[in-house]
Scaffold this motif. Structure first.
Motif, PDB file in Angstrom:
ATOM      1  N   GLY A   4     -23.319  14.829  40.816  1.00  0.00           N
ATOM      2  CA  GLY A   4     -23.121  15.781  41.576  1.00  0.00           C
ATOM      3  C   GLY A   4     -21.992  16.963  41.335  1.00  0.00           C
ATOM      4  N   PHE A   5     -21.224  16.402  40.290  1.00  0.00           N
ATOM      5  CA  PHE A   5     -20.099  17.599  39.976  1.00  0.00           C
ATOM      6  C   PHE A   5     -20.199  17.970  38.586  1.00  0.00           C
ATOM      7  CE2 PHE A   5     -18.457  15.255  43.790  1.00  0.00           C
ATOM      8  CZ  PHE A   5     -18.032  16.182  44.586  1.00  0.00           C
ATOM      9  N   LEU A   6     -19.418  19.096  38.291  1.00  0.00           N
ATOM     10  CA  LEU A   6     -19.404  19.320  36.930  1.00  0.00           C
ATOM     11  C   LEU A   6     -17.922  20.089  36.935  1.00  0.00           C
ATOM     12  CD1 LEU A   6     -21.544  21.318  34.429  1.00  0.00           C
ATOM     13  CD2 LEU A   6     -19.368  22.118  34.975  1.00  0.00           C
ATOM     14  N   MET A   7     -17.123  19.691  35.782  1.00  0.00           N
ATOM     15  CA  MET A   7     -15.788  20.069  35.618  1.00  0.00           C
ATOM     16  C   MET A   7     -15.864  20.890  34.462  1.00  0.00           C
ATOM     17  SD  MET A   7     -12.424  17.924  34.918  1.00  0.00           S
ATOM     18  CE  MET A   7     -13.407  16.582  33.927  1.00  0.00           C
ATOM     19  N   GLU A   8     -15.277  22.284  34.814  1.00  0.00           N
ATOM     20  CA  GLU A   8     -15.036  23.360  33.718  1.00  0.00           C
ATOM     21  C   GLU A   8     -13.515  23.544  33.542  1.00  0.00           C
ATOM     22  OE1 GLU A   8     -16.949  27.353  33.335  1.00  0.00           O
ATOM     23  OE2 GLU A   8     -15.103  27.712  34.621  1.00  0.00           O
ATOM     24  N   VAL A   9     -13.190  23.219  32.170  1.00  0.00           N
ATOM     25  CA  VAL A   9     -11.705  23.096  31.850  1.00  0.00           C
ATOM     26  C   VAL A   9     -11.675  24.580  30.997  1.00  0.00           C
ATOM     27  CG1 VAL A   9      -9.925  22.193  30.499  1.00  0.00           C
ATOM     28  CG2 VAL A   9     -11.584  20.802  31.783  1.00  0.00           C
ATOM     29  N   CYS A  10     -10.525  25.188  31.468  1.00  0.00           N
ATOM     30  CA  CYS A  10     -10.177  26.429  30.786  1.00  0.00           C
ATOM     31  C   CYS A  10      -9.435  25.963  29.490  1.00  0.00           C
ATOM     32  CB  CYS A  10      -9.598  27.607  31.579  1.00  0.00           C
ATOM     33  SG  CYS A  10      -8.098  27.219  32.600  1.00  0.00           S
ATOM     34  N   VAL A  11      -9.410  26.576  28.311  1.00  0.00           N
ATOM     35  CA  VAL A  11      -8.870  26.212  27.103  1.00  0.00           C
ATOM     36  C   VAL A  11      -8.480  27.373  26.433  1.00  0.00           C
ATOM     37  CG1 VAL A  11      -9.746  23.965  27.077  1.00  0.00           C
ATOM     38  CG2 VAL A  11     -10.406  25.703  25.524  1.00  0.00           C
ATOM     39  N   ASP A  12      -7.374  27.317  25.596  1.00  0.00           N
ATOM     40  CA  ASP A  12      -7.096  28.527  24.605  1.00  0.00           C
ATOM     41  C   ASP A  12      -6.693  28.052  23.260  1.00  0.00           C
ATOM     42  OD1 ASP A  12      -4.753  27.313  24.960  1.00  0.00           O
ATOM     43  OD2 ASP A  12      -3.596  29.041  25.702  1.00  0.00           O
ATOM     44  N   SER A  13      -7.353  26.917  22.954  1.00  0.00           N
ATOM     45  CA  SER A  13      -7.019  26.340  21.624  1.00  0.00           C
ATOM     46  C   SER A  13      -8.186  25.416  21.227  1.00  0.00           C
ATOM     47  CB  SER A  13      -5.674  25.585  21.293  1.00  0.00           C
ATOM     48  OG  SER A  13      -5.558  24.390  22.266  1.00  0.00           O
ATOM     49  N   VAL A  14      -8.342  25.047  20.132  1.00  0.00           N
ATOM     50  CA  VAL A  14      -8.968  24.029  19.419  1.00  0.00           C
ATOM     51  C   VAL A  14      -8.819  22.770  20.058  1.00  0.00           C
ATOM     52  CG1 VAL A  14     -10.480  22.970  17.538  1.00  0.00           C
ATOM     53  CG2 VAL A  14      -9.995  25.287  17.637  1.00  0.00           C
ATOM     54  N   GLU A  15      -7.620  22.438  19.809  1.00  0.00           N
ATOM     55  CA  GLU A  15      -7.052  21.040  20.440  1.00  0.00           C
ATOM     56  C   GLU A  15      -7.431  20.903  21.924  1.00  0.00           C
ATOM     57  OE1 GLU A  15      -3.047  18.589  20.629  1.00  0.00           O
ATOM     58  OE2 GLU A  15      -2.867  20.363  19.954  1.00  0.00           O
ATOM     59  N   SER A  16      -7.270  21.774  22.791  1.00  0.00           N
ATOM     60  CA  SER A  16      -7.554  21.827  24.011  1.00  0.00           C
ATOM     61  C   SER A  16      -8.970  21.676  24.193  1.00  0.00           C
ATOM     62  CB  SER A  16      -6.735  23.093  24.671  1.00  0.00           C
ATOM     63  OG  SER A  16      -5.490  22.906  25.008  1.00  0.00           O
ATOM     64  N   ALA A  17      -9.811  22.285  23.562  1.00  0.00           N
ATOM     65  CA  ALA A  17     -11.143  22.348  23.901  1.00  0.00           C
ATOM     66  C   ALA A  17     -11.704  20.792  23.431  1.00  0.00           C
ATOM     67  CB  ALA A  17     -11.794  23.233  22.867  1.00  0.00           C
ATOM     68  N   VAL A  18     -11.205  20.264  22.350  1.00  0.00           N
ATOM     69  CA  VAL A  18     -11.440  18.783  21.999  1.00  0.00           C
ATOM     70  C   VAL A  18     -10.971  17.852  22.973  1.00  0.00           C
ATOM     71  CG1 VAL A  18     -11.181  17.024  20.290  1.00  0.00           C
ATOM     72  CG2 VAL A  18     -11.642  19.415  19.566  1.00  0.00           C
ATOM     73  N   ASN A  19      -9.798  17.877  23.463  1.00  0.00           N
ATOM     74  CA  ASN A  19      -9.231  16.961  24.503  1.00  0.00           C
ATOM     75  C   ASN A  19     -10.228  17.371  25.867  1.00  0.00           C
ATOM     76  OD1 ASN A  19      -7.263  16.341  22.756  1.00  0.00           O
ATOM     77  ND2 ASN A  19      -5.672  17.293  23.807  1.00  0.00           N
ATOM     78  N   ALA A  20     -10.332  18.470  26.046  1.00  0.00           N
ATOM     79  CA  ALA A  20     -11.124  18.725  27.441  1.00  0.00           C
ATOM     80  C   ALA A  20     -12.411  18.040  27.373  1.00  0.00           C
ATOM     81  CB  ALA A  20     -11.518  20.108  27.592  1.00  0.00           C
ATOM     82  N   GLU A  21     -13.326  17.974  26.070  1.00  0.00           N
ATOM     83  CA  GLU A  21     -14.540  17.199  25.989  1.00  0.00           C
ATOM     84  C   GLU A  21     -14.438  15.860  25.851  1.00  0.00           C
ATOM     85  OE1 GLU A  21     -18.560  17.827  23.357  1.00  0.00           O
ATOM     86  OE2 GLU A  21     -16.763  17.410  22.065  1.00  0.00           O
ATOM     87  N   ARG A  22     -13.134  15.339  25.200  1.00  0.00           N
ATOM     88  CA  ARG A  22     -13.057  13.940  25.363  1.00  0.00           C
ATOM     89  C   ARG A  22     -12.879  13.374  26.677  1.00  0.00           C
ATOM     90  NH1 ARG A  22      -7.991  12.841  21.489  1.00  0.00           N
ATOM     91  NH2 ARG A  22      -8.202  10.616  22.401  1.00  0.00           N
ATOM     92  N   GLY A  23     -12.140  14.187  27.611  1.00  0.00           N
ATOM     93  CA  GLY A  23     -11.864  13.555  28.841  1.00  0.00           C
ATOM     94  C   GLY A  23     -12.908  13.879  29.836  1.00  0.00           C
ATOM     95  N   GLY A  24     -14.023  14.354  29.475  1.00  0.00           N
ATOM     96  CA  GLY A  24     -15.247  14.485  30.361  1.00  0.00           C
ATOM     97  C   GLY A  24     -15.586  15.647  30.721  1.00  0.00           C
ATOM     98  N   ALA A  25     -15.060  16.815  30.427  1.00  0.00           N
ATOM     99  CA  ALA A  25     -15.406  18.306  30.754  1.00  0.00           C
ATOM    100  C   ALA A  25     -16.755  18.372  30.663  1.00  0.00           C
ATOM    101  CB  ALA A  25     -14.675  19.376  30.214  1.00  0.00           C
ATOM    102  N   GLY A  26     -17.553  19.154  31.423  1.00  0.00           N
ATOM    103  CA  GLY A  26     -19.041  19.344  31.302  1.00  0.00           C
ATOM    104  C   GLY A  26     -19.026  20.852  30.954  1.00  0.00           C
ATOM    105  N   ARG A  27     -18.085  21.632  30.827  1.00  0.00           N
ATOM    106  CA  ARG A  27     -18.325  22.908  30.256  1.00  0.00           C
ATOM    107  C   ARG A  27     -16.815  23.369  29.863  1.00  0.00           C
ATOM    108  NH1 ARG A  27     -21.038  25.271  34.151  1.00  0.00           N
ATOM    109  NH2 ARG A  27     -19.041  25.833  35.441  1.00  0.00           N
ATOM    110  N   ILE A  28     -16.629  24.340  28.724  1.00  0.00           N
ATOM    111  CA  ILE A  28     -15.399  24.875  28.441  1.00  0.00           C
ATOM    112  C   ILE A  28     -15.520  26.506  28.960  1.00  0.00           C
ATOM    113  CG2 ILE A  28     -14.084  25.656  26.518  1.00  0.00           C
ATOM    114  CD1 ILE A  28     -14.616  22.610  25.509  1.00  0.00           C
ATOM    115  N   GLU A  29     -14.070  27.038  29.495  1.00  0.00           N
ATOM    116  CA  GLU A  29     -14.098  28.421  29.392  1.00  0.00           C
ATOM    117  C   GLU A  29     -12.990  28.616  28.398  1.00  0.00           C
ATOM    118  OE1 GLU A  29     -13.462  31.208  33.099  1.00  0.00           O
ATOM    119  OE2 GLU A  29     -11.339  30.743  32.328  1.00  0.00           O
ATOM    120  N   LEU A  30     -13.408  29.348  27.459  1.00  0.00           N
ATOM    121  CA  LEU A  30     -12.498  29.687  26.417  1.00  0.00           C
ATOM    122  C   LEU A  30     -11.868  31.140  26.533  1.00  0.00           C
ATOM    123  CD1 LEU A  30     -11.701  28.612  23.503  1.00  0.00           C
ATOM    124  CD2 LEU A  30     -13.583  29.816  22.362  1.00  0.00           C
ATOM    125  N   CYS A  31     -10.323  31.055  26.313  1.00  0.00           N
ATOM    126  CA  CYS A  31      -9.820  32.206  26.706  1.00  0.00           C
ATOM    127  C   CYS A  31      -8.541  32.283  25.523  1.00  0.00           C
ATOM    128  CB  CYS A  31      -9.197  32.069  27.965  1.00  0.00           C
ATOM    129  SG  CYS A  31     -10.182  31.736  29.383  1.00  0.00           S
TER     130      CYS A  31
END
Length: 251
Positions: A4-31
Motif C-alpha cells: 500500500g505504500f510507494l516511496m519516491e526518492v528525490c535525487v540529483d546524481s546517477v549514484e543517488s538514483a542507483v542507490n535509491a532503486e537498490r534501497g527499494g524506491a518505487g519512483r525517482i524524482e530527478l532534479c
C-alpha cells in the motif's frame, strides 16, 4: 507499490538514483540543485539515469530557484525542457506555477500540462506557498494533475501533518496527496499513520567526503549558503531501505 505504500526518492546524481532503486524506491524524482529545493536536471543526467535504473523517473521542470512566478521566457524554457525530457525517456514530470497573489496559475499550468501529456504530472511544493491550500487542491484536481507534493504548507511534513491529513480527506482519491519535506526514519511512521497517505517523498541522503586530496579552502564555487565543495550528499541505500521497511511496517 508494496503493502500500500510507494516511496519516491528525490535525487540529483546517477549514484543517488542507483542507490535509491537498490534501497527499494518505487519512483525517482530527478532534479538538479537540491540545495534550492530542486531545479531542472540536465538531459545528459536523465539519459544516463534511465540507462541505470528500471523504476519510473519523474523529471523536475523548474528553470531556477526562488519563487514560482515565471516570466514568458522562463515559460518557453520550461516547455522546451518538457519536450526534451519526454524525448529522453522521462516517465513523468513535476512542476508548479503560481500567480502573484498566491493562487495556482491555471492558464500556465494548463499550457504546460498539454505539453506534458500523455505523461503523468505532479504539482510540486509550490503548493506550500499558496494562499488557500483547500481551494488550490480543487484547482489542481480540475486541471488534471495526478499528484501534489506537500509539506502541509509548513516547514516539514511532520509540522504540517494536520493539513496533509485534511487534504487527503478532501481529495477522496481524486488526486494523490504525497507528504514530503523533512521525512526521516524518526518521523515517517507518524506521518504515514497521521496522514493516511499511500505515497511519500524523501531524499534519504548522507554526506560523503570528497575524494580530492588537494584542497583549496580559500575558494567557494557558490554563494556562502551553498554546500561545501569537499562534501557530497548522496542517497543512502541503508536509509532508503530503513524508510521502505518502516512504510511496510516490517521493521
Amino acid at each position: 507499490m508494496d503493502d500500500g505504500f510507494l516511496m519516491e526518492v528525490c535525487v540529483d546524481s546517477v549514484e543517488s538514483a542507483v542507490n535509491a532503486e537498490r534501497g527499494g524506491a518505487g519512483r525517482i524524482e530527478l532534479c538538479a540543485g537540491l540545495v534550492e529545493g530542486g531545479t531542472t536536471p540536465s538531459m545528459g543526467l536523465l539519459q544516463v539515469v534511465k540507462q541505470c535504473v528500471r523504476v519510473p523517473v519523474f523529471v523536475m521542470i523548474r528553470p531556477r530557484g526562488g519563487d514560482f512566478l515565471y516570466s514568458d521566457r522562463e515559460v518557453e524554457v520550461m516547455k522546451a525542457d518538457i519536450r526534451l525530457a519526454k524525448l529522453h525517456g522521462a516517465d513523468g514530470l513535476v512542476f508548479g506555477a503560481l500567480t502573484e497573489d498566491g493562487r495556482i496559475d491555471t492558464e500556465l499550468c494548463t499550457a504546460l500540462l498539454a505539453v506534458c501529456r500523455p505523461l503523468p504530472v505532479t504539482f510540486h511544493r509550490a503548493f506550500d506557498m499558496v494562499h488557500d491550500p483547500l481551494v488550490a487542491l480543487e484547482t489542481l484536481i480540475s486541471l488534471g494533475f495526478e499528484r501534489v507534493l506537500t509539506s502541509g504548507c509548513d516547514s516539514s511534513a511532520l509540522e504540517g501533518l494536520s493539513l496533509i491529513k485534511r487534504l487527503a480527506e478532501q481529495a477522496k482519491g481524486r488526486i494523490v496527496v504525497v507528504p514530503g519535506g523533512g521525512i526521516t526514519e524518526r518521523n515517517l511512521q507518524r506521518i504515514l499513520e497521521g496522514s493516511t497517505a499511500s505515497e511519500f517523498h524523501c531524499s534519504a541522503r548522507s554526506a560523503r567526503d570528497s575524494g580530492m586530496k588537494f584542497r583549496n579552502l580559500n575558494v567557494a564555487m557558490g554563494a556562502s549558503f551553498s554546500a561545501p565543495e569537499y562534501s557530497i550528499k548522496v542517497a543512502d541505500v541503508a536509509k532508503v531501505r530503513t524508510l521502505n521497511a518502516i512504510a511496510k511496517n516490517i521493521l
